[in-house]
Enzyme design. Structure first.
Site, PDB file in Angstrom:
ATOM      1  N   TYR A  32      -1.318   1.488   7.582  1.00 42.21           N
ATOM      2  CA  TYR A  32      -2.089   0.285   7.255  1.00 42.21           C
ATOM      3  C   TYR A  32      -2.946  -0.112   8.441  1.00 42.21           C
ATOM      4  CZ  TYR A  32       0.973  -2.708  10.108  1.00 42.21           C
ATOM      5  OH  TYR A  32       1.649  -3.289  11.158  1.00 42.21           O
ATOM      6  N   CYS A  33      -3.926  -0.997   8.174  1.00 41.32           N
ATOM      7  CA  CYS A  33      -4.744  -1.524   9.264  1.00 41.32           C
ATOM      8  C   CYS A  33      -5.133  -2.959   8.966  1.00 41.32           C
ATOM      9  CB  CYS A  33      -5.943  -0.628   9.560  1.00 41.32           C
ATOM     10  SG  CYS A  33      -7.037  -0.310   8.171  1.00 41.32           S
ATOM     11  N   ARG A  34      -6.429  -3.275   8.945  1.00 41.60           N
ATOM     12  CA  ARG A  34      -6.864  -4.673   8.915  1.00 41.60           C
ATOM     13  C   ARG A  34      -7.020  -5.264   7.525  1.00 41.60           C
ATOM     14  NH1 ARG A  34     -11.269  -2.873  13.265  1.00 41.60           N
ATOM     15  NH2 ARG A  34     -10.104  -3.317  15.188  1.00 41.60           N
ATOM     16  N   CYS A  66     -10.780  -1.713   5.536  1.00 47.55           N
ATOM     17  CA  CYS A  66     -10.684  -1.235   6.910  1.00 47.55           C
ATOM     18  C   CYS A  66     -10.622   0.291   6.901  1.00 47.55           C
ATOM     19  CB  CYS A  66      -9.445  -1.809   7.586  1.00 47.55           C
ATOM     20  SG  CYS A  66      -9.190  -1.222   9.264  1.00 47.55           S
TER      21      CYS A  66
END
Length: 219
Positions: free
Chosen positions: A175-177, A181
């Site tokens: 996962y990220c932002r 993202c």
């Protein structure tokens, strides 16, 4: 005399005007990771300090972000309220009704990752069962502000040289932002080429936090 309904709609229109700029939407995504300085937000978005500050002041006047002084620096954080839900509703509407948005998603994001993403609910269950390793590919300073419990932080630009830290016998959830993202999309694509079993979390850390789920932070 202007009716009460029209006066309310005028306020709605003003809020929409505040959000009606691509840079402001991107700034909200970054502020949603945790409290950041104007300098850091300008660096992350590629804006000049003056331009970033101007957009942030507009967002503050609209009630989307809050600010405080820390010495000579001004720090911004996401304001209270269903701000991320509002952005998510706008995203869903655009993907459904704007052909250009749908084409960008199909041509870029879907090309990088065609597998069904992992929902928050599924990840919660898998964390409890110990059947997934969570990979946070955001920069280290964002990870320090808050992350999914037990997540391993390997920023995208360090992924290639740190592959030995990743398990080969468990599925990885990256996962990220947020939903758009590119960090998690590119990480998933790169790891699959290396033979890892990996899927992407449906959204990002801000949505996880906004859902009231447990988070960890450093110091």
């Amino acid at each position: 005399m202007v009716s009460a309904k029209i006066r309310i709609y005028e306020q709605f229109a003003e809020l929409a005007r505040v959000l009606g700029h691509a840079h402001r939407l991107e700034l909200i995504e970054h502020v949603a990771q945790g409290e950041r300085s104007v300098e850091r937000l300008a660096q992350l978005t590629g804006l000049s300090f003056a331009n970033a500050s101007q957009h942030l002041q507009q967002l503050r006047r609209g009630g989307f972000v809050e600010a405080r002084r820390d010495g000579k620096r001004v720090l911004y954080r996401l304001a209270d309220g269903p701000i991320l839900s509002l952005i998510a509703a706008l995203r869903c509407y655009a993907e459904r009704n704007r052909a250009e948005v749908g084409k960008i998603v199909e041509d870029y994001f879907d090309r990088l990752d065609q597998l069904e993403p992992v929902s928050r609910e599924e990840l919660v269950d898998r964390l409890q069962d110990g059947t997934a390793v969570v990979l946070d590919v955001r920069p280290e300073d964002e990870f320090a502000l808050g992350h999914v419990p037990g997540a391993l932080n390997i920023p995208l630009d360090e992924l290639e040289r740190r592959l030995t830290e990743l398990p080969t016998d468990q599925e990885i959830v990256a996962y990220c932002r947020g939903a758009y993202c590119v960090l998690s999309f590119e990480a998933v694509a790169a790891l699959r080429l290396k033979g890892f079993r990996v899927r992407r979390l449906e959204e990002g850390f801000p949505e996880w936090k906004a859902a009231g789920l447990l988070v960890e932070a450093r110091g």
